[in-house]
Scaffold this motif. Structure first.
Motif, mmCIF file in Angstrom:
data_model
loop_
_atom_site.group_PDB
_atom_site.id
_atom_site.type_symbol
_atom_site.label_atom_id
_atom_site.label_comp_id
_atom_site.label_asym_id
_atom_site.label_seq_id
_atom_site.Cartn_x
_atom_site.Cartn_y
_atom_site.Cartn_z
ATOM 1 N N LYS A 279 -53.294 -12.093 81.417
ATOM 2 C CA LYS A 279 -53.828 -13.186 80.581
ATOM 3 C C LYS A 279 -53.864 -14.524 81.301
ATOM 4 O O LYS A 279 -54.762 -15.328 81.092
ATOM 5 N N GLN A 280 -52.909 -14.758 82.168
ATOM 6 C CA GLN A 280 -52.855 -16.008 82.936
ATOM 7 C C GLN A 280 -54.117 -16.167 83.784
ATOM 8 O O GLN A 280 -54.538 -17.286 84.073
ATOM 9 N N ALA A 281 -54.746 -15.075 84.150
ATOM 10 C CA ALA A 281 -55.940 -15.138 85.004
ATOM 11 C C ALA A 281 -57.084 -15.890 84.333
ATOM 12 O O ALA A 281 -57.951 -16.427 85.013
ATOM 13 N N LEU A 282 -57.085 -15.941 83.016
ATOM 14 C CA LEU A 282 -58.149 -16.652 82.307
ATOM 15 C C LEU A 282 -58.123 -18.153 82.575
ATOM 16 O O LEU A 282 -59.092 -18.850 82.307
ATOM 17 N N ASN A 283 -57.036 -18.654 83.131
ATOM 18 C CA ASN A 283 -56.902 -20.082 83.423
ATOM 19 C C ASN A 283 -57.616 -20.501 84.707
ATOM 20 O O ASN A 283 -57.612 -21.677 85.049
ATOM 21 N N PHE A 284 -58.225 -19.555 85.420
ATOM 22 C CA PHE A 284 -58.824 -19.917 86.700
ATOM 23 C C PHE A 284 -59.936 -20.953 86.540
ATOM 24 O O PHE A 284 -60.156 -21.762 87.445
ATOM 25 N N THR A 285 -60.589 -20.992 85.392
ATOM 26 C CA THR A 285 -61.652 -21.990 85.204
ATOM 27 C C THR A 285 -61.067 -23.406 85.164
ATOM 28 O O THR A 285 -61.685 -24.342 85.657
ATOM 29 N N LYS A 286 -59.881 -23.550 84.616
ATOM 30 C CA LYS A 286 -59.213 -24.859 84.604
ATOM 31 C C LYS A 286 -58.841 -25.277 86.019
ATOM 32 O O LYS A 286 -58.924 -26.454 86.373
ATOM 33 N N ASP A 287 -58.423 -24.298 86.826
ATOM 34 C CA ASP A 287 -58.040 -24.588 88.208
ATOM 35 C C ASP A 287 -59.229 -25.085 89.028
ATOM 36 O O ASP A 287 -59.061 -25.829 89.983
ATOM 37 N N LEU A 288 -60.417 -24.664 88.664
ATOM 38 C CA LEU A 288 -61.604 -24.999 89.444
ATOM 39 C C LEU A 288 -62.360 -26.220 88.916
ATOM 40 O O LEU A 288 -63.395 -26.590 89.467
ATOM 41 N N GLN A 289 -61.859 -26.860 87.877
ATOM 42 C CA GLN A 289 -62.537 -28.027 87.314
ATOM 43 C C GLN A 289 -62.688 -29.149 88.334
ATOM 44 O O GLN A 289 -63.654 -29.905 88.285
ATOM 45 N N ALA A 290 -61.777 -29.248 89.275
ATOM 46 C CA ALA A 290 -61.862 -30.290 90.298
ATOM 47 C C ALA A 290 -63.093 -30.118 91.170
ATOM 48 O O ALA A 290 -63.558 -31.071 91.802
ATOM 49 N N LEU A 291 -63.657 -28.929 91.199
ATOM 50 C CA LEU A 291 -64.847 -28.683 92.016
ATOM 51 C C LEU A 291 -66.108 -29.266 91.391
ATOM 52 O O LEU A 291 -67.128 -29.402 92.077
#
Length: 110
Positions: free
Chosen positions: A71-83
């Protein structure tokens, strides 16, 4: 890129995609891959279930959202917001600026 290297969520998604790909290709020489090219991610939308009801991308999402370990994997979009900011950079302007700086540095060295 620093953001993507530090994203444990993105690593988890890629790990899952690699595992699924190795399982699907298990009986072929491609079944023991240690990695994959980012361009091959397009295949997730083209690969469909036997009954043609969903894509591999949809399967990965369903698996991740229904499995507590992933479930934690769904957070990858938040991690990439800086891009998002990086996407707004005009490369031609950036190259012009670099060329101007090089010319100024060359003048300074003389």
């Amino acid at each position: 890129m620093i953001v993507s290297k530090k994203s444990n969520s993105l690593k988890l998604v890629f790990e899952l995609i690699l595992c699924i790909g190795n399982y699907m290709n298990g009986s072929t020489t491609k079944g023991c891959a240690y990695g994959f090219k980012l361009a091959s991610l397009n295949q997730l939308m083209r690969s469909r279930t036997v009954d043609n009801s969903s894509t591999l991308m949809e399967y990965v999402y369903e698996f991740v959202s229904n499995n507590e370990s992933y479930k934690q994997a769904l957070n990858f979009t938040k991690d990439l917001q800086a891009l998002d900011d990086a996407m707004t950079v005009d490369i031609s302007v950036l190259r012009q600026n670099i060329a101007q700086i090089r010319m100024k540095l060359a003048r300074i060295k003389k």
